[in-house]
Every structure is written in C-alpha cells, then in structure tokens.
Design a protein around this motif. Sequence first.
Motif, PDB file in Angstrom:
ATOM      1  N   GLU A  46       7.357 -14.983  -1.426  1.00  0.00           N
ATOM      2  CA  GLU A  46       8.245 -15.373  -0.336  1.00  0.00           C
ATOM      3  C   GLU A  46       9.113 -16.615  -0.610  1.00  0.00           C
ATOM      4  N   ALA A  47       8.606 -17.597  -1.177  1.00  0.00           N
ATOM      5  CA  ALA A  47       9.284 -18.856  -1.439  1.00  0.00           C
ATOM      6  C   ALA A  47      10.541 -18.601  -2.329  1.00  0.00           C
ATOM      7  N   HIS A  48      10.298 -17.441  -3.316  1.00  0.00           N
ATOM      8  CA  HIS A  48      11.343 -17.119  -4.243  1.00  0.00           C
ATOM      9  C   HIS A  48      12.371 -16.217  -3.679  1.00  0.00           C
ATOM     10  N   GLN A  49      12.327 -15.627  -2.404  1.00  0.00           N
ATOM     11  CA  GLN A  49      13.255 -14.948  -1.828  1.00  0.00           C
ATOM     12  C   GLN A  49      14.416 -15.594  -1.476  1.00  0.00           C
ATOM     13  N   ALA A  50      14.017 -17.141  -1.144  1.00  0.00           N
ATOM     14  CA  ALA A  50      15.127 -17.937  -0.633  1.00  0.00           C
ATOM     15  C   ALA A  50      16.003 -18.683  -1.683  1.00  0.00           C
ATOM     16  N   GLU A  51      17.220 -19.066  -1.212  1.00  0.00           N
ATOM     17  CA  GLU A  51      18.130 -19.390  -2.125  1.00  0.00           C
ATOM     18  C   GLU A  51      17.583 -20.731  -2.886  1.00  0.00           C
ATOM     19  N   GLN A  52      16.623 -21.378  -2.017  1.00  0.00           N
ATOM     20  CA  GLN A  52      16.110 -22.665  -2.567  1.00  0.00           C
ATOM     21  C   GLN A  52      14.693 -22.742  -2.395  1.00  0.00           C
ATOM     22  N   LEU A  53      14.237 -23.128  -3.367  1.00  0.00           N
ATOM     23  CA  LEU A  53      12.617 -23.010  -3.399  1.00  0.00           C
ATOM     24  C   LEU A  53      12.060 -24.342  -2.635  1.00  0.00           C
ATOM     25  N   PRO A  54      11.060 -24.397  -1.766  1.00  0.00           N
ATOM     26  CA  PRO A  54      10.585 -25.532  -1.080  1.00  0.00           C
ATOM     27  C   PRO A  54      10.268 -26.798  -2.215  1.00  0.00           C
ATOM     28  N   GLU A  55      10.385 -27.854  -1.643  1.00  0.00           N
ATOM     29  CA  GLU A  55      10.291 -29.165  -2.683  1.00  0.00           C
ATOM     30  C   GLU A  55       9.097 -28.846  -3.519  1.00  0.00           C
ATOM     31  N   ALA A  56       7.949 -28.432  -2.771  1.00  0.00           N
ATOM     32  CA  ALA A  56       6.647 -28.159  -3.663  1.00  0.00           C
ATOM     33  C   ALA A  56       5.712 -27.212  -3.033  1.00  0.00           C
ATOM     34  N   LEU A  57       5.163 -26.237  -3.572  1.00  0.00           N
ATOM     35  CA  LEU A  57       4.362 -25.267  -3.011  1.00  0.00           C
ATOM     36  C   LEU A  57       2.957 -25.363  -3.512  1.00  0.00           C
ATOM     37  N   ASP A  58       2.148 -25.634  -2.316  1.00  0.00           N
ATOM     38  CA  ASP A  58       0.781 -25.972  -2.253  1.00  0.00           C
ATOM     39  C   ASP A  58      -0.116 -24.675  -2.621  1.00  0.00           C
ATOM     40  N   LEU A  59      -0.641 -24.380  -3.767  1.00  0.00           N
ATOM     41  CA  LEU A  59      -1.207 -23.104  -3.934  1.00  0.00           C
ATOM     42  C   LEU A  59      -2.711 -23.260  -3.666  1.00  0.00           C
ATOM     43  N   GLY A  60      -3.175 -24.280  -2.881  1.00  0.00           N
ATOM     44  CA  GLY A  60      -4.459 -24.537  -2.507  1.00  0.00           C
ATOM     45  C   GLY A  60      -5.084 -23.580  -1.384  1.00  0.00           C
ATOM     46  N   ILE A  61      -4.127 -22.868  -1.037  1.00  0.00           N
ATOM     47  CA  ILE A  61      -4.431 -22.183   0.405  1.00  0.00           C
ATOM     48  C   ILE A  61      -5.252 -20.800  -0.081  1.00  0.00           C
ATOM     49  N   GLY A  62      -5.397 -20.551  -1.454  1.00  0.00           N
ATOM     50  CA  GLY A  62      -6.320 -19.592  -1.790  1.00  0.00           C
ATOM     51  C   GLY A  62      -5.995 -18.111  -1.803  1.00  0.00           C
ATOM     52  N   ALA A  63      -6.732 -17.330  -1.655  1.00  0.00           N
ATOM     53  CA  ALA A  63      -6.404 -15.837  -1.850  1.00  0.00           C
ATOM     54  C   ALA A  63      -5.502 -15.459  -0.720  1.00  0.00           C
ATOM     55  N   GLU A  64      -4.795 -14.170  -1.182  1.00  0.00           N
ATOM     56  CA  GLU A  64      -3.932 -13.373  -0.294  1.00  0.00           C
ATOM     57  C   GLU A  64      -3.963 -12.139  -0.494  1.00  0.00           C
ATOM     58  N   TYR A  65      -3.606 -11.179   0.736  1.00  0.00           N
ATOM     59  CA  TYR A  65      -3.789  -9.792   0.557  1.00  0.00           C
ATOM     60  C   TYR A  65      -2.639  -9.153   1.132  1.00  0.00           C
ATOM     61  N   VAL A  66      -2.205  -8.191   0.335  1.00  0.00           N
ATOM     62  CA  VAL A  66      -0.772  -7.595   0.810  1.00  0.00           C
ATOM     63  C   VAL A  66      -0.624  -6.126   0.999  1.00  0.00           C
ATOM     64  N   LEU A  67      -0.241  -5.621   1.863  1.00  0.00           N
ATOM     65  CA  LEU A  67       0.046  -4.136   2.070  1.00  0.00           C
ATOM     66  C   LEU A  67       1.495  -4.061   2.015  1.00  0.00           C
ATOM     67  N   LEU A  68       2.092  -2.931   1.070  1.00  0.00           N
ATOM     68  CA  LEU A  68       3.286  -2.881   0.926  1.00  0.00           C
ATOM     69  C   LEU A  68       3.623  -1.365   1.486  1.00  0.00           C
ATOM     70  N   THR A  69       4.642  -1.180   2.343  1.00  0.00           N
ATOM     71  CA  THR A  69       4.925  -0.007   2.714  1.00  0.00           C
ATOM     72  C   THR A  69       6.619   0.253   2.847  1.00  0.00           C
ATOM     73  N   ARG A  70       6.888   1.477   2.656  1.00  0.00           N
ATOM     74  CA  ARG A  70       8.438   1.711   2.941  1.00  0.00           C
ATOM     75  C   ARG A  70       8.785   2.585   3.735  1.00  0.00           C
ATOM     76  N   PRO A  71       8.775   2.102   5.208  1.00  0.00           N
ATOM     77  CA  PRO A  71       8.905   3.140   6.239  1.00  0.00           C
ATOM     78  C   PRO A  71      10.339   3.934   6.125  1.00  0.00           C
ATOM     79  N   GLN A  72      11.329   3.255   5.691  1.00  0.00           N
ATOM     80  CA  GLN A  72      12.796   3.946   5.662  1.00  0.00           C
ATOM     81  C   GLN A  72      13.016   3.684   4.330  1.00  0.00           C
ATOM     82  N   LEU A  73      14.450   2.644   4.080  1.00  0.00           N
ATOM     83  CA  LEU A  73      14.820   2.406   2.781  1.00  0.00           C
ATOM     84  C   LEU A  73      14.339   1.004   2.440  1.00  0.00           C
ATOM     85  N   GLU A  74      13.550   0.515   3.171  1.00  0.00           N
ATOM     86  CA  GLU A  74      13.304  -0.913   3.022  1.00  0.00           C
ATOM     87  C   GLU A  74      11.868  -1.328   2.812  1.00  0.00           C
ATOM     88  N   VAL A  75      11.674  -1.866   1.817  1.00  0.00           N
ATOM     89  CA  VAL A  75      10.000  -2.046   1.519  1.00  0.00           C
ATOM     90  C   VAL A  75       9.664  -3.284   2.371  1.00  0.00           C
TER      91      VAL A  75
END
Lengths: 255, 86
Positions: A170-199
Amino acid sequence: MPALRDLQRDFAAYLVAGEETPLLDQVADARVSAAQCLNIHRNNVAITLGEALAGVYPVVQQLVGSAFFADAAKKYSRAHPCRSGNLHDFGREFPAALAADERLKQLPYLPDVAALEWAFHEAFHGPHAPGLDPGRLRQWSAMQFPGLRFSLHPGMGLLGSQHPVLTIWEAHQAEQLPEALDLGIGAEYVLLTRPQLEVELHRLTAAEFTFLRALGNDATLEQATDAAIVCDDSFDLESRLTALVAGGVIVDVRE
Amino acid sequence: MKKSTRLVTAAAGSLLALGLSAAGNQALAAKKMEKCFGIVKAGHNDCQTATSSCAGTSTVDGQKDAFVLVPTGTCERLVGGSTTKG
C-alpha cells in the motif's frame, strides 16, 4: 542446411545465452550485418521480458531500485526462459528466484511482497465466476450446515506472510513513500478478489485467513470453523460467512 | 453441542434468512467485505511500450554483468525489515 528444429533450437539458445552461435552462417548480411540482426532481436526479447516483469512487479522494482531490478530480471529471464506464447504467464517463479538471491538476504520480506504482486497479477487476469446465489442454501436445514463444503472463486488470491506485505504494498501505491515504514507490526494476511475489473485487496485476520484456506482445501464448514477458532476464539463466523457470500468469494456449495 | 457446531448453525439461520427476500439481498450487499485497496491495472501483453518492438534497435550487449549490484531502492526506508543473519 539444418533442420527447422535445429534452427529453432539454436535460435532459442542464442536468445537466452547470447553466445557465439552457429546461426550466424544461416543469416544473410544485409544493410546491417547478421551479427547485428541477431543482437537486435535478442535485445528486443530481453527488453520486452524485462518490461513485462517490471509491469507485474512494480513494488519490488521500487524496493530494490531500477538498476538492481533490471539485473535481477535479466538473470531471471535467462534462468526461467518464457515458455508460453502469452507474456502474462511469464514471471511466476520470480518470487522464488528473489528468495534464492544471496544479495537479497537482508530483505526477508521481499519474496512475499513479490508473491503478493503475482497474486494481484493472477487475480487481474483470472477467470470470471458468479457468486453463490444465497437462495440455493435453502435446500439444507441449519442442522446440515456444518457438513457443507464451499467452492471459492477460481480467480481469487489468498496470501499469508510473516511480514506486513500489504502495508508495504500500500505504501508503494502512493506518489510519496512515508518517511519510514515500521515493519515491526508483523504478519499480514491478504485476500485478493476481482469483482468487476478492479482487483481488491482485503486485509484478513489470522483466523479469517485460516478459515478461508481451510474452505479452499475442501474442509467442511464445521472443520474450517474449528480451525479458525483455534486461531482466535472470538472468530465471528456469522459476519464473515455472510460477507464471503455477499462479496462473491464463495461461488458454490455442496454436501 | 460443540462451539463450532453452535456457531455454524447460528450463522446458517442468518444466511438462510438473508436469501429469502429483496430486503435480505440488500442487507447482504451491505455486508460485503470492506476493501482496503482497489486498483484497475492495464495489461502489458503488447509491444506498444517505448523501448520494445522496433524502437529497441540498440545493439548494446545487455548480457554482460558489469558489476555486483546491491539493492538501492525504497527498501532503505523500511525500518526493522532487515536482518543481519546470513
């Protein structure tokens, strides 16, 4: 005169390895020399593959920088030559190749970010399928529900990582990356769907991820719920299940 | 009755009720999963890009590995993402 098969084999080998080739004797010198002709063609192949890879993995490219990415793409294209006439199939093993790259050991999250980008790519190009009509559930009584099995959308993606891959993505979808990104928040789980033309990317809890993965592995509703409860005792099945049906993630049901 | 069975049968009641009416369908639509990001992406299975196809007539040999590269992108700004192992 070599057989067509030998000619094609030599040509393919030249495109991948780019070394001295017996093909030189088979190509006529014209306004440009045979060697230049072959070189131009090979470069175009390399450029096209590199651009295709960058098209699928834009976040990885930002993370490692263009120069490193170009080098990694070049090595990948040689180690995993395109075996499909469809360029969209190219790049499937790139996350594994990144994981095996010694130079990237400092970036343990990178292969999972790449896996997320490939899942995005697959969700985008995946098949359409209508969601389950909830009316069909009426053929079973509530007491039969624990034994039901669900089919998930064939084009959906499901990804779990020990690293906060979606936050990074998500941070890399923006024009500007935040000052620093803390990776300490740990694990993440993602579901990807494409209901119409948009993922669409949805952040899941560990329990939701476990539940969906179990359903995808042909578990019954009760077995999947069991697995989710082990993960999180307060797993809200009713709201999750309704959302999965409403969101078209569940496409079929059977006993 | 064990907990998962109880949860499933309770959820079943809710799902069955939703499937019954137009109002139910609306309620169902409102319950869709919240997305945190949606994006429309272009395909790239063509030769329309700036450098490929006939535009890429460079004869520079792109196969040589001139030097050992290190990552120099945005990864430098991710805190706590690096490990020193290996």
